[in-house]
Write a protein that holds these residues in place. Structure first.
Motif, PDB file in Angstrom:
ATOM      1  N   MET A   1       0.843  -1.203   0.000  1.00 34.36           N
ATOM      2  CA  MET A   1       0.000   0.000   0.000  1.00 34.36           C
ATOM      3  C   MET A   1       0.872   1.245   0.000  1.00 34.36           C
ATOM      4  O   MET A   1       1.936   1.279   0.629  1.00 34.36           O
ATOM      5  CB  MET A   1      -0.919   0.010   1.227  1.00 34.36           C
ATOM      6  N   ARG A  55      -3.215  -0.713  -3.338  1.00 34.05           N
ATOM      7  CA  ARG A  55      -4.052   0.193  -2.555  1.00 34.05           C
ATOM      8  C   ARG A  55      -3.319   1.513  -2.344  1.00 34.05           C
ATOM      9  O   ARG A  55      -2.135   1.529  -2.011  1.00 34.05           O
ATOM     10  CB  ARG A  55      -4.398  -0.435  -1.210  1.00 34.05           C
ATOM     11  N   ASP A  81      -8.359   5.530  -1.035  1.00 42.90           N
ATOM     12  CA  ASP A  81      -8.980   5.403   0.278  1.00 42.90           C
ATOM     13  C   ASP A  81      -9.025   6.783   0.942  1.00 42.90           C
ATOM     14  O   ASP A  81      -7.992   7.395   1.191  1.00 42.90           O
ATOM     15  CB  ASP A  81      -8.153   4.424   1.119  1.00 42.90           C
ATOM     16  N   ARG A 127      -2.235   6.124  12.309  1.00 45.31           N
ATOM     17  CA  ARG A 127      -1.041   5.328  12.596  1.00 45.31           C
ATOM     18  C   ARG A 127      -1.178   3.890  12.068  1.00 45.31           C
ATOM     19  O   ARG A 127      -0.238   3.338  11.488  1.00 45.31           O
ATOM     20  CB  ARG A 127      -0.753   5.325  14.095  1.00 45.31           C
ATOM     21  N   GLU A 128      -2.334   3.285  12.268  1.00 39.39           N
ATOM     22  CA  GLU A 128      -2.529   1.899  11.825  1.00 39.39           C
ATOM     23  C   GLU A 128      -2.452   1.817  10.297  1.00 39.39           C
ATOM     24  O   GLU A 128      -1.860   0.880   9.743  1.00 39.39           O
ATOM     25  CB  GLU A 128      -3.880   1.382  12.327  1.00 39.39           C
ATOM     26  N   LEU A 129      -3.034   2.803   9.611  1.00 39.47           N
ATOM     27  CA  LEU A 129      -2.960   2.860   8.148  1.00 39.47           C
ATOM     28  C   LEU A 129      -1.512   2.982   7.694  1.00 39.47           C
ATOM     29  O   LEU A 129      -1.064   2.247   6.806  1.00 39.47           O
ATOM     30  CB  LEU A 129      -3.775   4.053   7.637  1.00 39.47           C
ATOM     31  N   GLY A 131       1.078   2.148   9.291  1.00 38.70           N
ATOM     32  CA  GLY A 131       1.763   0.911   9.637  1.00 38.70           C
ATOM     33  C   GLY A 131       1.616  -0.175   8.595  1.00 38.70           C
ATOM     34  O   GLY A 131       2.451  -1.083   8.508  1.00 38.70           O
ATOM     35  N   ARG A 132       0.553  -0.127   7.796  1.00 41.72           N
ATOM     36  CA  ARG A 132       0.323  -1.131   6.758  1.00 41.72           C
ATOM     37  C   ARG A 132       0.898  -0.719   5.407  1.00 41.72           C
ATOM     38  O   ARG A 132       0.824  -1.481   4.437  1.00 41.72           O
ATOM     39  CB  ARG A 132      -1.172  -1.404   6.622  1.00 41.72           C
ATOM     40  N   ALA A 133       1.466   0.476   5.323  1.00 44.99           N
ATOM     41  CA  ALA A 133       2.007   0.973   4.057  1.00 44.99           C
ATOM     42  C   ALA A 133       3.379   0.372   3.764  1.00 44.99           C
ATOM     43  O   ALA A 133       4.112  -0.032   4.670  1.00 44.99           O
ATOM     44  CB  ALA A 133       2.112   2.494   4.094  1.00 44.99           C
ATOM     45  N   SER A 134       3.718   0.304   2.484  1.00 46.17           N
ATOM     46  CA  SER A 134       5.088  -0.020   2.084  1.00 46.17           C
ATOM     47  C   SER A 134       5.865   1.270   1.818  1.00 46.17           C
ATOM     48  O   SER A 134       7.058   1.371   2.129  1.00 46.17           O
ATOM     49  CB  SER A 134       5.091  -0.897   0.831  1.00 46.17           C
ATOM     50  N   LYS A 159       9.098   2.183   7.200  1.00 45.49           N
ATOM     51  CA  LYS A 159       8.550   2.402   5.866  1.00 45.49           C
ATOM     52  C   LYS A 159       9.564   3.086   4.949  1.00 45.49           C
ATOM     53  O   LYS A 159      10.468   3.774   5.416  1.00 45.49           O
ATOM     54  CB  LYS A 159       7.275   3.247   5.935  1.00 45.49           C
TER      55      LYS A 159
END
Length: 301
Positions: A1, A55, A81, A127-129, A131-134, A159
């Motif tokens: 993401m 995403r 998103d 923060r959670e979003l 955290g899921r990013a590349s 990241k």
């Protein structure tokens, strides 16, 4: 993401035969309202130019006005998103007043509006979003303390941090040291390197010495120069096209470059892909209206 933290503007675009002189009233031509803002432009470019299934999300602020509703609809329509795009009560959505002359050059004045209300609180809520990013991508059209906090947060979370330092502002060395890819034009490079020089290789080396791990300098019709920690240095010439409007060409390049990196391409292939997308964008009017779709770009680049 891919997560983009940055600005959203409505662009008020006016075609002019030439830029007016101070105090002069000049008869203009075509007027358009077009979705823009560096953050939103780069998000749209990432969304359109990435591989299917990638995403893309934004962390940003909009005003509670008609432009805000239009901008959110445009962002969602591009598959981005918007769950961390906040509506700010009693605030105007950011705007950019853009003059484009017959040589396809532009002059831009910004009114930050809701962009100036992006706060550290919004980052912590996302923060959670993040955290899921590349990859986390930022610009400088939102408050600097927010940019610095976002860079520190994304870096701490491991990241890949990408910064487009525009509009150009001084950056602390501690911030540069947390940036994996610094993507900027030659004017911004000279300012951040604090050197009066047109030697792009020298400027890129200085910026890497100051902490940036990799540096990409966009040179308009002269191409792009890359200085990478692993891949070395190279200048890639620009494709020759008939330019109509250069608005968002840099943002399109960045989106293509990031999309290619996210897909696993090497850095110079990513530059070439970004250049191919930007070459298409300058043949069209406007910001987001000029950004091509992935299937329009020669993916062999």
């Amino acid at each position: 993401m891919i997560v983009i933290i940055g600005s959203i503007n409505m662009d008020l675009v006016l075609r002019v035969p030439r830029m007016p002189m101070p105090g002069e009233t000049l008869a203009g031509g075509k007027f358009m309202t077009i979705p823009g803002g560096k953050g939103a432009n780069q998000a749209v470019a990432c969304a359109r130019l990435s591989q299917p299934g990638t995403r893309v999300a934004m962390v940003a602020c909009l005003g509670d006005d008609a432009f805000g509703a239009q901008m959110r609809a445009s962002i969602v329509a591009n598959g981005i998103d918007d769950s961390h795009i906040a509506d700010i009560a009693n605030e105007a959505t950011g705007i950019a007043s853009i003059l484009v002359d017959d040589q396809a050059q532009n002059s831009i004045v910004l009114a930050a509006g809701a962009n100036g209300r992006l706060a550290i609180e919004h980052l912590e809520q996302a923060r959670e979003l993040i955290g899921r990013a590349s990859i986390v991508l930022l610009q400088l059209e939102v408050p600097m303390p927010v940019v610095i906090h976002a860079i520190e947060l994304a870096h701490a979370l491991g990241k890949t941090v990408v910064l487009n330092p525009a509009p150009a502002q001084p950056l602390p060395p501690s911030v540069l040291a947390k940036i994996d890819y610094l993507i900027l034009n030659e004017i911004e490079a000279a300012m951040l390197a604090d050197k009066e020089s047109d030697d792009i290789a020298l400027l890129a080396t200085e910026l890497r010495t100051r902490g940036a791990r990799n540096v990409v300098v966009t040179l308009g019709e002269k191409g792009v120069y890359g200085d990478f920690a692993q891949a070395g240095t190279r200048h890639l010439p620009a494709q020759k096209v008939k330019a109509v409007d250069t608005t968002a060409a840099g943002d399109t390049f960045i989106g293509g470059f990031i999309a290619a990196l996210d897909a696993g391409r090497d850095e110079f292939a990513a530059i070439a892909y970004g250049q191919a997308a930007a070459a298409i964008s300058v043949t069209r009017e406007g910001a987001q209206t000029s950004i091509p779709q992935r299937d329009e770009v020669d993916v062999s680049n």
